[in-house]
Design a protein around this motif. Structure first.
Motif, PDB file in Angstrom:
ATOM      1  N   VAL A 135       0.886  -1.165  -0.095  1.00 17.73           N
ATOM      2  CA  VAL A 135      -0.011  -0.130   0.015  1.00 17.73           C
ATOM      3  C   VAL A 135       0.776   1.154  -0.163  1.00 17.73           C
ATOM      4  N   ASP A 145       0.613   7.181   1.326  1.00 21.00           N
ATOM      5  CA  ASP A 145      -0.593   8.410   1.586  1.00 21.00           C
ATOM      6  C   ASP A 145      -1.436   7.528   1.643  1.00 21.00           C
ATOM      7  N   ILE A 146      -1.948   6.504   0.959  1.00 22.83           N
ATOM      8  CA  ILE A 146      -3.163   5.636   1.392  1.00 22.83           C
ATOM      9  C   ILE A 146      -3.172   5.108   3.028  1.00 22.83           C
ATOM     10  N   ALA A 171      -7.752   0.036   2.773  1.00 24.98           N
ATOM     11  CA  ALA A 171      -6.200   0.239   2.002  1.00 24.98           C
ATOM     12  C   ALA A 171      -6.083  -0.189   0.711  1.00 24.98           C
ATOM     13  N   LEU A 176      -8.618   1.098  -1.855  1.00 20.93           N
ATOM     14  CA  LEU A 176      -7.921   2.448  -2.289  1.00 20.93           C
ATOM     15  C   LEU A 176      -6.801   2.322  -3.391  1.00 20.93           C
ATOM     16  N   THR A 177      -5.868   1.415  -2.789  1.00 18.61           N
ATOM     17  CA  THR A 177      -4.857   0.995  -3.679  1.00 18.61           C
ATOM     18  C   THR A 177      -5.190   0.707  -5.239  1.00 18.61           C
ATOM     19  N   ALA A 185      -6.980   3.344  -7.030  1.00 18.67           N
ATOM     20  CA  ALA A 185      -5.752   4.626  -7.648  1.00 18.67           C
ATOM     21  C   ALA A 185      -5.204   4.268  -9.096  1.00 18.67           C
ATOM     22  N   TYR A 241     -10.281   8.569 -10.193  1.00 15.00           N
ATOM     23  CA  TYR A 241      -9.623   8.293  -8.997  1.00 15.00           C
ATOM     24  C   TYR A 241      -9.265   9.837  -8.523  1.00 15.00           C
ATOM     25  N   ALA A 272     -11.356   6.415   4.929  1.00 17.36           N
ATOM     26  CA  ALA A 272     -10.114   7.150   4.976  1.00 17.36           C
ATOM     27  C   ALA A 272     -10.410   8.539   5.188  1.00 17.36           C
ATOM     28  N   LEU A 322      -4.718  12.042   0.960  1.00 13.64           N
ATOM     29  CA  LEU A 322      -4.314  11.192  -0.287  1.00 13.64           C
ATOM     30  C   LEU A 322      -3.677  12.177  -1.416  1.00 13.64           C
TER      31      LEU A 322
END
Length: 679
Positions: A538, A541-542, A561, A564-565, A568, A573, A671, A676
């Motif tokens: 990950v 920033d995430i 996590a 979001l990864t 992205a 996004y 989050a 981010l």
């Protein structure tokens, strides 16, 4: 003309666990040294045995590549004074580069002139550069070090030889009062000192002295020899990779052989036999083709096959002594009473600042009872958990665990079953030690997982409470491992227990002789473990955004996590995150006592966003939650396009901030989107 470079450091026997990491470290450090010094090469080979670390660099250039660099200095108006003379600023600039002001020329950059100098450094011969290569040896790091003789410098083991050959030429270097040359040492018993003719002949020169310098070749020899014994005797040998790595680094010239022991010892629990052979004697376990344990073992001698029968007899004798101990303790331990052993734990110190093992178990029992409800255990399971928590450390006082401490928990389960304890109770006793390492096996039963969680939580809280907190790499009580175990268990079982709520509840417990303290430090320590476990997969920033979320539900944090990864990498996004980040940045200014009031809305965009936030329901599926939040992006953008938040009317401003706060309160379950990075 390119030549091969050989560097070998000869030492006293190193611990097996040090050899491979030291070899890899040496190879990496030599590579960096050569690259930093502009010496090109085609490849680097590494070699190691318990008594040597070596590298061979193939096709090393005979001299460094030339270096030409341009450096930008002060602007022309600073570099020259009113009379056109070079100022002190200009003189200092060139002096720092080892040049004079004559080397300055002016170049125009974005409409302004700057002083520039160009420095040319011709490459030195490789042999001259290699005079400094001993700095690499000096800077190697080891988990343990020692000094010897009158030496004040510490190293993993005393150094005896240093061989540095550039092609066929021996370089004259010095390291820890050892002068380099072309002399190396053969096998301690079968070989003698030998001359290394050249970098290309290294392996063959040592092979004649019963040393296999290539670790991969030595490993393959061991595997091939074991396979040959398998075929000869129609057996199956468990080639445990960790054991193979250890044996590999205990020998310089391997010869595998098979020994045996009396079949009567097979009546001892298999775990005792395997532990005696693998952990204590470094033997490979032998089974028949159906997987049944046989009264045999495979070992590897550091030497050739000469007098191998005597070696086999000696190994058999040593193993039988171990098995006799095991048989004795197995027989005698069965005469003991679990209740008596558990009672005696009050006389065993858990830690002098914390109290006895019995007190540790009592605290664990309280924590386990609290967790039972959170984990949804039935009444029967809760009763079984209470029983397990009352006795789970009893096997520490058995003779078997006293002799073979690796069997703690394992023997607890066996003795509990023999004593008539419920199978679930016995299983939990074994599983409470899990996971035993960073990637170790986790408990499989809910009872075992809850007991393991409770035991690790009290360990963590107790040691932190008395100030025994890990610092740097120092962690003598394995508290990082305990914290990682807590995180992994909560994640694996998906238990929705917020960390802050969990710790707040535990810190309300009161005990006769102990009080928990340092709650914030424990929470931060656990969150640091979460971040470290995320780090490999990950982005930073995430990780930070998820860790700043308000729920502190570990399973959801990992899921968020991951979601979001993945997101992205997709379209939309950046836009969605920037919309949500704008909401977060303004929501910080909200008055927490104010709730959004639709009567104060002045446009449709406010009302639409309010309705969407009111309808927003986030569940356990992190990817779905993220999708719902990203779907709000057009409504958020429309809100900001049509709405000035920070207006003079205090009531309207607070109402709009409250609306944004209502959204961030929900979005934080995923989050803190303001953290981010979308650049």
């Amino acid at each position: 003309m390119a030549k091969h470079l050989l560097i070998e450091l000869g030492l006293e026997e190193m611990p097996a666990y040090v050899v491979t990491p030291a070899m890899e470290q040496l190879g990496g450090s030599i590579k960096k040294f050569l690259e930093d010094n502009r010496l090109t090469f085609t490849s680097i080979e590494t070699f190691s045995t318990p008594r040597r670390l070596a590298v061979r660099v193939r096709d090393l250039a005979d001299r460094q590549t030339d270096l030409t660099e341009s450096f930008k200095g002060p602007s022309k108006k600073i570099a020259l004074d009113a009379e056109g003379q070079f100022t002190k600023a200009a003189q200092g600039f060139v002096r720092g580069k080892g040049l004079t002001v004559d080397a300055i020329d002016f170049r125009t950059v974005k409409g302004e002139e700057y002083a520039y100098v160009t420095k040319h450094e011709p490459g030195r011969p490789a042999a001259d550069v290699l005079q400094e290569v001993t700095s690499v040896l000096k800077n190697l790091t080891f988990p343990v070090s020692m000094h010897w003789g009158s030496n004040t410098f510490e190293y993993i083991r005393p150094v005896h030889t240093l061989t540095v050959l550039l092609g066929d030429e021996a370089l004259d270097l010095e390291f820890l009062d050892i002068h380099s040359g072309r002399t190396s040492r053969g096998h301690r018993f079968l070989g003698s000192e030998t001359i290394i003719d050249g970098a290309d002949t290294y392996e063959e020169n040592l092979r004649r002295q019963f040393v296999i310098a290539d670790a991969a070749e030595r490993e393959q020899m061991i595997v091939d020899q074991i396979k040959a014994l398998e075929k000869e005797h129609n057996i199956h040998v468990e080639i445990d990779q960790d054991l193979l790595n250890e044996v590999l680094n205990l020998v310089e010239y391997p010869t595998a052989f098979m020994g045996s022991f009396a079949p009567k010892y097979l009546d001892i629990p298999e775990e005792v036999l395997v532990t005696s052979m693998k952990n204590h004697q470094r033997y490979f376990v032998v089974r028949d083709q159906e997987g049944k344990l046989l009264p045999n073992f495979i070992s590897v001698r550091n030497g050739n096959a000469q007098y191998i029968d005597n070696v086999i007899k000696g190994n058999e004798k040593v193993l039988v002594a171990r098995l006799e101990d095991g048989e004795f303790f197995w027989r005698e331990d069965q005469k003991l009473n679990i209740e008596d052993l558990a009672a005696k734990l009050s006389q065993v110190t858990f830690h002098e600042k914390i109290g006895s093992l019995a007190e540790h178990m009592e605290r664990t029992k309280r924590i386990a009872a609290y967790l039972a409800a959170k984990a949804g255990l039935t009444a029967d399971e809760t009763a079984q958990l209470e029983r397990a928590a009352s006795i789970y450390k009893f096997d520490l006082l058995t003779g078997m665990v006293g002799e073979f401490d690796e069997l703690q928990g394992i023997m607890g389960e066996k003795y509990a079953l023999l004593a008539g304890e419920d199978e679930a109770v016995a299983e939990a006793i074994r599983e409470h030690y899990l996971p035993s390492g960073a990637d170790g096996e986790l408990p499989q039963s809910k009872l075992g997982a809850v007991l393991a969680l409770a035991d690790k939580l009290d360990t963590l809280l107790s040691f932190f409470s008395v100030g025994l907190i890990p610092s740097g790499s120092n962690d003598p009580y394995a508290l990082r491992r305990a914290a990682q175990g807590i995180v992994r268990i909560l994640t694996a079982f998906g238990w929705a227990i917020p960390l802050d709520e969990l710790l707040t509840s535990l810190y309300q417990f009161s005990f006769d002789n102990f009080t928990y303290s340092k709650k914030d430090e424990v929470l931060n320590f656990l969150l640091a473990r979460v971040e470290k476990m995320m780090a490999a997969r990950v982005p930073k920033d995430i990780r930070e955004a998820v860790l700043s979320g308000s729920t502190l539900l570990i399973p959801q944090m990992f899921a968020a996590a991951a979601a979001l990864t993945e997101a992205a990498q997709g379209e939309g996004y950046k836009t969605a995150v920037e919309s949500l980040a704008r909401v977060f940045n303004l929501a910080e200014k909200a008055d927490l006592s104010v709730s959004p009031d639709p009567a104060l809305f002045e446009n449709q965009e406010e009302a639409r966003l309010f309705d969407a936030v009111s309808d927003l329901q986030l569940g356990a599926d992190a990817a779905e939650n993220l999708s719902h939040l990203f779907a709000l992006s057009p409504l958020i953008d429309a809100f900001f396009d049509q709405t000035m938040v920070m207006v003079d009317d205090q009531a309207v401003k607070n109402n709009r901030l409250a609306l944004l706060r209502a959204l961030t309160d929900k979005a934080k379950q995923v989050a803190d989107f303001s953290q981010l990075n979308t650049k």
